[in-house]
Design a protein around this motif. Structure first.
Motif, PDB file in Angstrom:
ATOM      1  N   LYS A  82      -9.620   9.679 -23.137  1.00 40.75           N
ATOM      2  CA  LYS A  82     -10.345  10.896 -22.799  1.00 40.75           C
ATOM      3  C   LYS A  82     -10.819  10.866 -21.351  1.00 40.75           C
ATOM      4  CE  LYS A  82     -14.277  13.781 -24.106  1.00 40.75           C
ATOM      5  NZ  LYS A  82     -15.423  13.972 -25.007  1.00 40.75           N
ATOM      6  N   PHE A 109     -20.382  21.677 -20.325  1.00 42.19           N
ATOM      7  CA  PHE A 109     -19.096  22.223 -19.881  1.00 42.19           C
ATOM      8  C   PHE A 109     -19.301  23.273 -18.799  1.00 42.19           C
ATOM      9  CE2 PHE A 109     -16.530  26.073 -20.254  1.00 42.19           C
ATOM     10  CZ  PHE A 109     -15.306  25.608 -19.786  1.00 42.19           C
ATOM     11  N   ARG A 119     -13.623   6.189 -30.168  1.00 39.99           N
ATOM     12  CA  ARG A 119     -13.441   7.500 -30.774  1.00 39.99           C
ATOM     13  C   ARG A 119     -12.347   7.430 -31.838  1.00 39.99           C
ATOM     14  NH1 ARG A 119     -13.592   7.901 -25.139  1.00 39.99           N
ATOM     15  NH2 ARG A 119     -15.356   9.113 -24.296  1.00 39.99           N
ATOM     16  N   ASN A 168      -6.557  16.575 -26.183  1.00 39.99           N
ATOM     17  CA  ASN A 168      -7.778  16.763 -26.973  1.00 39.99           C
ATOM     18  C   ASN A 168      -8.907  17.320 -26.108  1.00 39.99           C
ATOM     19  OD1 ASN A 168      -6.720  15.868 -29.385  1.00 39.99           O
ATOM     20  ND2 ASN A 168      -7.309  13.733 -29.064  1.00 39.99           N
ATOM     21  N   THR A 169      -9.054  16.798 -24.883  1.00 38.45           N
ATOM     22  CA  THR A 169     -10.095  17.296 -23.990  1.00 38.45           C
ATOM     23  C   THR A 169      -9.801  18.727 -23.566  1.00 38.45           C
ATOM     24  OG1 THR A 169     -10.429  15.046 -23.182  1.00 38.45           O
ATOM     25  CG2 THR A 169     -11.354  16.820 -21.870  1.00 38.45           C
ATOM     26  N   SER A 223     -10.854  20.984 -26.263  1.00 39.03           N
ATOM     27  CA  SER A 223     -12.316  21.109 -26.283  1.00 39.03           C
ATOM     28  C   SER A 223     -12.797  22.078 -25.212  1.00 39.03           C
ATOM     29  CB  SER A 223     -12.945  19.730 -26.081  1.00 39.03           C
ATOM     30  OG  SER A 223     -14.352  19.828 -25.954  1.00 39.03           O
ATOM     31  N   TYR A 224     -12.231  21.971 -24.007  1.00 40.97           N
ATOM     32  CA  TYR A 224     -12.617  22.881 -22.926  1.00 40.97           C
ATOM     33  C   TYR A 224     -12.279  24.332 -23.272  1.00 40.97           C
ATOM     34  CZ  TYR A 224     -13.463  18.955 -19.733  1.00 40.97           C
ATOM     35  OH  TYR A 224     -13.951  17.838 -19.124  1.00 40.97           O
ATOM     36  N   THR A 241      -7.045  18.555 -17.202  1.00 40.82           N
ATOM     37  CA  THR A 241      -7.612  17.431 -17.925  1.00 40.82           C
ATOM     38  C   THR A 241      -6.553  16.411 -18.236  1.00 40.82           C
ATOM     39  OG1 THR A 241      -8.793  16.788 -19.933  1.00 40.82           O
ATOM     40  CG2 THR A 241      -7.300  18.638 -20.124  1.00 40.82           C
ATOM     41  N   THR A 272      -6.164  14.671 -21.084  1.00 40.87           N
ATOM     42  CA  THR A 272      -5.707  14.579 -22.462  1.00 40.87           C
ATOM     43  C   THR A 272      -5.683  15.960 -23.113  1.00 40.87           C
ATOM     44  OG1 THR A 272      -7.875  14.304 -23.507  1.00 40.87           O
ATOM     45  CG2 THR A 272      -6.848  12.335 -22.614  1.00 40.87           C
TER      46      THR A 272
END
Length: 321
Positions: free
Chosen positions: A189, A72, A151, A14-15, A18-19, A10, A12
């Protein structure tokens, strides 16, 4: 992660975080499952387990959270097919876990009067007297989130050099990440930079805020109390505090400003592709999935289009069968 061999690259941090969270949920709900033998029945059962209350042995997750895990899992399994980890994905036969497709709780927006009240509070705090303060910093973040749809991590990542007064607009080209210590990352993102136009009146509010902050340099954050970076979570706390003070809904969080911005634009008839570009979605399908239910008059327009195409000139009640 049991037998799951999914590794997600990814743009970023942050992403990526999340994943990883979604992957932990999947592994908890599908213990021992493998990507090459996963069935639609197993996934559906996993969603039921995620949604069931903890008192009943479930995971007690919100429908919007499970919907996020669903998207996801769809992407992760398509990736697994491309990598040769499995021959096909079962997700085409898995029913979306949302009780109201296209109107998930995650896209809940403030009403027009509520958004107007919040905007008036933020503008009043910024244009009122007194020195620069944390309250004004919080008001600036809320104001920018509401008028741009950015965001929280993007709002926190805006630098003075990213503002163009001549247009005026703001360049969204970085995010603030909290994992591993607070720092700015030169990536959004979606991975692509974008410019978000603001009105001259909105730019004047931003300019007033920067003037009150003093000389901080072109790389200093726009949303700051003393020149240092602000954590996105602090901006979310600020939004919640403002809502509590104004009597606005307690369920609102900083991302609600993004949903409110998009919903207002679509209700006003702004083209959905323009909204997609403004929000920084990778494709219009994401925008449609989140906000398609608020597009005004879609069904009425379809009926009129059919009449114009097939029943042109037929008076009501006088057509033939």
């Amino acid at each position: 992660m049991h037998a799951w061999a999914i590794s997600y690259c990814t743009s970023t941090a942050n992403t990526a975080r999340s994943y990883r969270t979604h992957l932990r949920r999947v592994c908890a709900a599908l213990p021992g499952a493998t990507v090459d033998a996963l069935t639609p029945r197993q996934v559906t059962a996993a969603y039921r387990r995620m949604l069931a209350p903890r008192s009943a042995g479930g995971m007690g997750l919100a429908p919007s959270t499970v919907a996020g895990t669903h998207w996801f899992l769809c992407s992760a399994l398509r990736w697994a097919v491309r990598q040769g980890l499995c021959e096909s994905t079962p997700m085409a036969d898995v029913e979306h876990p949302s009780a109201r497709p296209g109107a998930s709780e995650s896209a809940r927006a403030l009403s027009e009067p509520e958004a107007a009240r919040l905007g008036a509070w933020a503008e009043g705090a910024l244009l009122g007297g007194g020195p620069w303060s944390r309250r004004k910093r919080d008001a600036l973040a809320v104001y920018l989130g509401l008028v741009t749809g950015m965001r929280a991590s993007e709002v926190a990542g805006l630098r003075r050099r990213d503002r163009r007064a001549s247009v005026p607009d703001l360049l969204v080209c970085g995010t603030v990440v909290e994992a591993g210590g607070l720092h700015r990352q030169d990536a959004t993102k979606g991975g692509d930079d974008r410019r978000v136009t603001i009105t001259a009146a909105d730019d004047a509010v931003v300019a007033r805020a920067l003037e009150e902050q003093g000389e901080l340099g072109p790389d200093a954050p726009i949303v700051t109390e003393s020149g240092a970076l602000t954590a996105p979570s602090a901006l979310n706390d600020a939004l919640k505090a403002a809502c509590a003070a104004l009597g606005l809904p307690g369920w609102a969080h900083f991302h609600t400003l993004r949903h409110t911005h998009a919903t207002a634009l679509l209700a006003a008839g702004v083209n959905i592709r323009v909204v997609q570009e403004r929000l920084g979605h990778a494709d219009v399908a994401t925008t449609l999935r989140l906000y398609g239910h608020v597009l005004p008059g879609r069904d009425a327009a379809a009926a009129e289009a059919f009449r114009e195409t097939i029943g042109r000139g037929a008076a009501p009640g006088r057509g033939t069968v």
